[in-house]
Design an enzyme around this catalytic site. Structure first.
Site, PDB file in Angstrom:
ATOM      1  CG  ASP A  52      -4.242  -3.796  -2.933  1.00 44.01           C
ATOM      2  OD1 ASP A  52      -3.207  -3.094  -2.823  1.00 44.01           O
ATOM      3  OD2 ASP A  52      -4.235  -5.027  -2.746  1.00 44.01           O
TER       4      ASP A  52
ATOM      5  CD  GLU B  19       1.789  -2.958   3.748  1.00 49.23           C
ATOM      6  OE1 GLU B  19       1.296  -3.397   2.703  1.00 49.23           O
ATOM      7  OE2 GLU B  19       1.249  -3.076   4.869  1.00 49.23           O
TER       8      GLU B  19
END
Length: 548
Positions: free
Chosen positions: A313, A497
């Protein structure tokens, strides 16, 4: 044109002449013997390594002349010199490789891989959470019975697909207790809700994430029959969740997470049970829908939510116009990675049922896996482009976006050898960047597109390529990714991340600031270092591998 070989040959001659001159000077010296002994006891690198020293310094294989003279020999200097005279590295690259194999060079190969591994081991207690027990206050949190690990940063609850890659590192670091606890937590979620939600918040319950639970079970070391039986039942219930749309999917039609292909076969897509803005991205989703005049907002919201279920996403994979998030059409896409994971789930249910002597179940899931495999070969394998692709429902053709999802059939073991070779070639040519695997080849500003690389996709690629004997490419991807993680760690002190694998730096894009912590990066890094113990992390180069 002067060749590197002739250049190094002249350097060797110069070194020999220099050595003779030094010896002659020494023979004529009037210094007392005690002074000579003192001088010899303090031999410099030039004294010890003679012609090798001259070759290294004159060829400038290191930018700073002080670099080599501060290096520490890995072996006795006489042995190094014997090896040097025997091999005679003929090019600057060969000379550099010889030096890196023979010396610990500051700022180049002087960081022990264990240092990054040790840092990650220290992070596990920071990211670990005790079992929650019963909720003590109203709020969105869903409780879990056993200890677990969170990704970090804004992600302060357990997430579904993140956890598989985190578990890889926990296994490598001997934290089987946390692995078993997290599997039990996921079993608990399936038993309570019928599926594993995106994350343990009430606002995530309407969707799941890429179904890695079956692969998590491969990491378990428990031998208790009752535990296996309970987990198999949970796995079958999760499969039923993903296949719930079977009851309403008509010919060439989609229902919930099920798509009936033109030949009647069934494949899966991402979907969400709600068609409203996501609670956690409410303003962002409303802003996206307001820009779209051609579709009802509910359709846009559903596709945004389905994109979140995918874990990607967002990505150009889900967009009809790669530069416009408002063109999102996740429900129109039959994803190759999701269906590869579903095949892996069906194969494991088949195996579990066989061990449980449930022959009807075994036959059912063997048939399901076989049918899915055939459908994916028919609709998702694009031989002329040497890749596995997503399938676009309305268009009736493979999607145009090349992404690292093409490696999922290799990762789960469903590709044949010819497909694997072809995908390896495509990966080498198009997806390998300076710092690891690109997510896609398109730059859109979305975080699941170029130039970003993500830990889970690196592992899918590394493991998938290795499974099919593409060891050199697997190792190259591992090395490049480790270099990215390590260099960024040295610069920031953080495990992140996502990363920019083009410029080897922290990643960008997305709906929120870059997060550190970070569960799946820690897990994949530890797993790579466990698998490739010979890799030495370097802080100044694009993923070079050396063998100590």
């Amino acid at each position: 044109m002067t060749t590197a070989k002739s250049h190094l040959g002249r350097l060797s001659l110069l070194a020999s002449s220099l050595a003779i001159a030094l010896l002659s000077t020494g023979a004529e010296s009037k210094e007392p013997s005690s002074s000579v002994a003192s001088r010899i006891a303090a031999d410099t690198p030039a004294d010890l390594f003679g012609e090798l020293f001259v070759a290294v310094q004159q060829s400038r294989i290191f930018d700073d002349g002080k670099t080599f003279v501060d290096a520490v020999p890995r072996r006795d200097p006489a042995v190094i010199m014997a090896d040097y005279r025997r091999t005679r590295p003929a090019t600057p690259d060969a000379l550099r490789n010889f030096v890196l194999a023979s010396f610990v060079v500051p700022g180049v190969n002087d960081t022990d891989p264990g240092s990054l591994r040790a840092h990650i081991r220290k992070l596990w207690p920071t990211l670990a959470r005790d079992g929650d027990g019963e909720p003590t206050a109203p709020g969105s949190r869903i409780t879990l019975p056993r200890p677990y690990v969170v990704p970090g940063g804004r992600f302060r609850e357990i997430y579904y697909w993140d956890s598989y890659f985190t578990m890889l590192g926990l296994v490598a670091d001997g934290r089987d207790d946390l692995v078993e606890g997290m599997i039990d937590d996921f079993v608990s979620l399936i038993e309570r809700f019928g599926h594993i939600p995106n994350g343990t918040r009430t606002y995530y319950l309407s969707r799941s994430q890429p179904p890695f639970f079956a692969l998590m079970l491969d990491l378990s070391k428990t031998t208790e029959p009752a535990v296996h039986a309970r987990r198999l039942a949970a796995l079958r219930r999760e499969h039923a969740f993903w296949m719930a749309g079977e009851r309403c999917a008509g010919a060439a039609f989609a229902c919930e997470r099920i798509v009936r292909m033109p030949d009647g076969s069934l494949l899966n897509r991402y979907w969400d049970g709600r068609d409203t803005p996501r609670d956690e991205s409410f303003a962002e989703d409303r802003a996206t829908a307001e820009k779209v005049s051609s579709r009802p907002p509910a359709e846009v919201y559903r596709d945004l939510r389905a994109g979140a279920e995918s874990g990607w996403d967002f990505s150009s994979r889900w967009l009809s116009n790669p530069q416009d998030l408002g063109s999102i059409q996740t429900g129109n896409v039959v994803p190759v990675d999701l269906n590869a994971l579903m095949w892996a789930m069906e194969r494991r249910i088949e195996t579990g049922c066989r061990k449980a002597q449930d022959l009807a179940c075994e036959r059912e899931f063997a048939g399901r896996a076989k049918a899915r495999h055939s459908a994916m070969d028919r609709y998702m394998w694009v031989a002329r482009e040497r890749r596995f692709a997503d399938w676009l429902l309305r268009e009736g053709r493979p999607g145009p976006v090349l992404s690292s999802a093409t490696l999922y059939p290799l990762f789960v073991g469903m590709a044949n050898s010819a497909q694997a070779r072809a995908v390896a070639g495509t990966t080498r040519q198009n997806l390998v960047a300076r710092g690891g695997l690109r997510t896609t080849t398109l730059r859109t500003g979305q975080q699941w597109d170029a130039p970003n690389g993500w830990a889970p996709l690196q592992w899918v690629g590394i493991a998938g390529l290795r499974r099919y004997g593409e060891h050199a490419l697997s190792r190259e991807v591992a090395s490049r990714w480790l270099n990215t993680v390590h260099r960024t760690y040295l610069e920031t002190g953080k495990m992140l991340e996502k990363y920019d694998v083009e410029d080897v730096r922290p990643g960008g894009g997305g709906e929120y600031p870059l997060q550190d912590g970070f569960g799946w990066t820690n897990g994949v890094t530890s797993a790579i270092l466990e698998q490739y113990t010979q890799l030495i992390e370097r802080s100044n180069g694009p993923g070079t591998v050396t063998t100590p």
